[in-house]
Write a protein that holds these residues in place. Structure first.
Motif, PDB file in Angstrom:
ATOM      1  N   VAL A 205      -5.402   0.029  -6.795  1.00  0.00           N
ATOM      2  CA  VAL A 205      -4.406  -0.789  -6.099  1.00  0.00           C
ATOM      3  C   VAL A 205      -4.652  -0.857  -4.596  1.00  0.00           C
ATOM      4  CG1 VAL A 205      -1.959  -0.993  -5.520  1.00  0.00           C
ATOM      5  CG2 VAL A 205      -2.647  -0.409  -7.864  1.00  0.00           C
ATOM      6  N   LEU A 206      -4.682   0.292  -3.949  1.00  0.00           N
ATOM      7  CA  LEU A 206      -4.768   0.292  -2.483  1.00  0.00           C
ATOM      8  C   LEU A 206      -6.122  -0.214  -1.989  1.00  0.00           C
ATOM      9  CD1 LEU A 206      -2.836   3.603  -1.724  1.00  0.00           C
ATOM     10  CD2 LEU A 206      -2.012   1.247  -1.659  1.00  0.00           C
ATOM     11  N   LYS A 207      -7.172   0.104  -2.720  1.00  0.00           N
ATOM     12  CA  LYS A 207      -8.495  -0.414  -2.359  1.00  0.00           C
ATOM     13  C   LYS A 207      -8.513  -1.929  -2.464  1.00  0.00           C
ATOM     14  CE  LYS A 207     -13.391   0.021  -3.572  1.00  0.00           C
ATOM     15  NZ  LYS A 207     -14.371   0.696  -4.477  1.00  0.00           N
ATOM     16  N   THR A 208      -7.883  -2.462  -3.506  1.00  0.00           N
ATOM     17  CA  THR A 208      -7.834  -3.914  -3.699  1.00  0.00           C
ATOM     18  C   THR A 208      -6.967  -4.586  -2.643  1.00  0.00           C
ATOM     19  OG1 THR A 208      -8.100  -3.612  -6.088  1.00  0.00           O
ATOM     20  CG2 THR A 208      -7.261  -5.740  -5.344  1.00  0.00           C
ATOM     21  N   VAL A 209      -5.835  -3.975  -2.327  1.00  0.00           N
ATOM     22  CA  VAL A 209      -4.956  -4.527  -1.295  1.00  0.00           C
ATOM     23  C   VAL A 209      -5.680  -4.582   0.042  1.00  0.00           C
ATOM     24  CG1 VAL A 209      -2.875  -4.075   0.069  1.00  0.00           C
ATOM     25  CG2 VAL A 209      -2.801  -3.843  -2.420  1.00  0.00           C
ATOM     26  N   ASP A 210      -6.383  -3.521   0.376  1.00  0.00           N
ATOM     27  CA  ASP A 210      -7.095  -3.485   1.652  1.00  0.00           C
ATOM     28  C   ASP A 210      -8.223  -4.523   1.683  1.00  0.00           C
ATOM     29  OD1 ASP A 210      -7.561  -2.326   4.262  1.00  0.00           O
ATOM     30  OD2 ASP A 210      -9.346  -1.386   3.415  1.00  0.00           O
ATOM     31  N   LYS A 211      -8.864  -4.702   0.537  1.00  0.00           N
ATOM     32  CA  LYS A 211      -9.986  -5.653   0.469  1.00  0.00           C
ATOM     33  C   LYS A 211      -9.522  -7.095   0.691  1.00  0.00           C
ATOM     34  CE  LYS A 211     -13.582  -7.350  -2.674  1.00  0.00           C
ATOM     35  NZ  LYS A 211     -14.204  -7.180  -4.011  1.00  0.00           N
ATOM     36  N   TYR A 212      -8.386  -7.462   0.102  1.00  0.00           N
ATOM     37  CA  TYR A 212      -7.971  -8.853   0.140  1.00  0.00           C
ATOM     38  C   TYR A 212      -6.895  -9.164   1.182  1.00  0.00           C
ATOM     39  CZ  TYR A 212     -10.600  -9.546  -4.179  1.00  0.00           C
ATOM     40  OH  TYR A 212     -11.600  -9.615  -5.101  1.00  0.00           O
ATOM     41  N   PHE A 213      -6.178  -8.130   1.635  1.00  0.00           N
ATOM     42  CA  PHE A 213      -5.081  -8.390   2.562  1.00  0.00           C
ATOM     43  C   PHE A 213      -5.228  -7.651   3.901  1.00  0.00           C
ATOM     44  CE2 PHE A 213      -3.475  -8.939  -1.734  1.00  0.00           C
ATOM     45  CZ  PHE A 213      -2.859 -10.172  -1.665  1.00  0.00           C
ATOM     46  N   GLY A 214      -6.168  -6.698   3.979  1.00  0.00           N
ATOM     47  CA  GLY A 214      -6.368  -5.982   5.234  1.00  0.00           C
ATOM     48  C   GLY A 214      -7.065  -6.855   6.241  1.00  0.00           C
ATOM     49  N   GLU A 215      -6.855  -6.542   7.484  1.00  0.00           N
ATOM     50  CA  GLU A 215      -7.465  -7.341   8.546  1.00  0.00           C
ATOM     51  C   GLU A 215      -8.916  -6.918   8.781  1.00  0.00           C
ATOM     52  OE1 GLU A 215      -5.015  -6.903  11.946  1.00  0.00           O
ATOM     53  OE2 GLU A 215      -3.289  -7.937  11.057  1.00  0.00           O
TER      54      GLU A 215
END
Length: 215
Positions: A205-215
């Motif tokens: 989850v967090l890896k995916t969130v960072d990949k697609y939504f992180g700056e």
């Protein structure tokens, strides 16, 4: 207390140790004192009957899963033919036939909960807004966990399973501490989310969130 009606004959409920204390019982009484544990059980069944109309009819089979924050109890009405058992109205409520692992050997259960603590294997976190996951994903270091994300009743739930070979309790506490800055621990069970929630991310989850939504 979280209640989930599985089918006509089975109901499941989650009771945290805080819930137990608020009802005037202690953790030790639940596991050590048969009279107290039965008293608590029937109080819970009364609440469940009021909310789900799950009526006690005949013998009950009970399974208890001890968790780090409380207990998950599954109650199933045994399937009996009419000629095999005959209860009066007053007697049926008194027939208590639990799984032997619940109350017939409480000393062993107490040892498991204290001398040999129940293994802390997973947690459920709830977030009021998906946006809260973005700074968390950017901040948190890599941990040996499996995770999945669900949406349910306008909130987001992250289920985390810890890798027991890589993470001890201190590492799990560190992980919880970081995640709790952006969300909070939840009593909602993974079973309820799988049945009523919507899967948003099946893994990482967090890896995916960072990949697609992180700056």
């Amino acid at each position: 207390m979280e209640i989930e009606r599985i089918n006509d004959n089975t109901v499941k409920f989650y009771l945290s140790y805080i819930d137990i204390e608020e009802r005037g019982f202690t953790r030790e009484e639940v596991w050590y004192n048969r009279d107290k544990s039965e008293e608590l059980f029937w109080e819970m069944m009364d609440e469940i009957n009021d909310e789900t109309e799950f009526e006690v009819e005949g013998p009950l089979w009970i399974q208890v899963h001890a968790m780090n924050n409380g207990i998950e109890v599954t109650v199933t009405r045994a399937q009996m033919e009419n000629n095999e058992i005959d209860f009066g109205v007053d007697e049926s409520d008194k027939h208590f036939d639990p799984d032997p692992s619940l109350f017939t050997n409480p000393e062993q259960l107490m040892n498991e909960l204290n001398d040999e603590p129940v293994v802390w294997t997973s947690d459920m976190f709830v977030f009021d807004d998906f946006e809260n996951l973005i700074p968390l994903a950017k901040k948190i270091p890599a941990y040996a966990v499996q995770s999945s994300l669900y949406s349910f009743e306008n909130k987001f739930y992250m289920h985390v399973i810890y890798d027991e070979s890589e993470m001890d309790d201190d590492a799990k506490l560190d992980y919880c501490s970081i995640v709790s800055e952006y969300g909070s621990l939840s009593q909602v069970t993974i079973h309820r989310l799988e049945e009523y929630g919507k899967v948003i991310m099946e893994s990482d989850v967090l890896k995916t969130v960072d990949k697609y939504f992180g700056e």
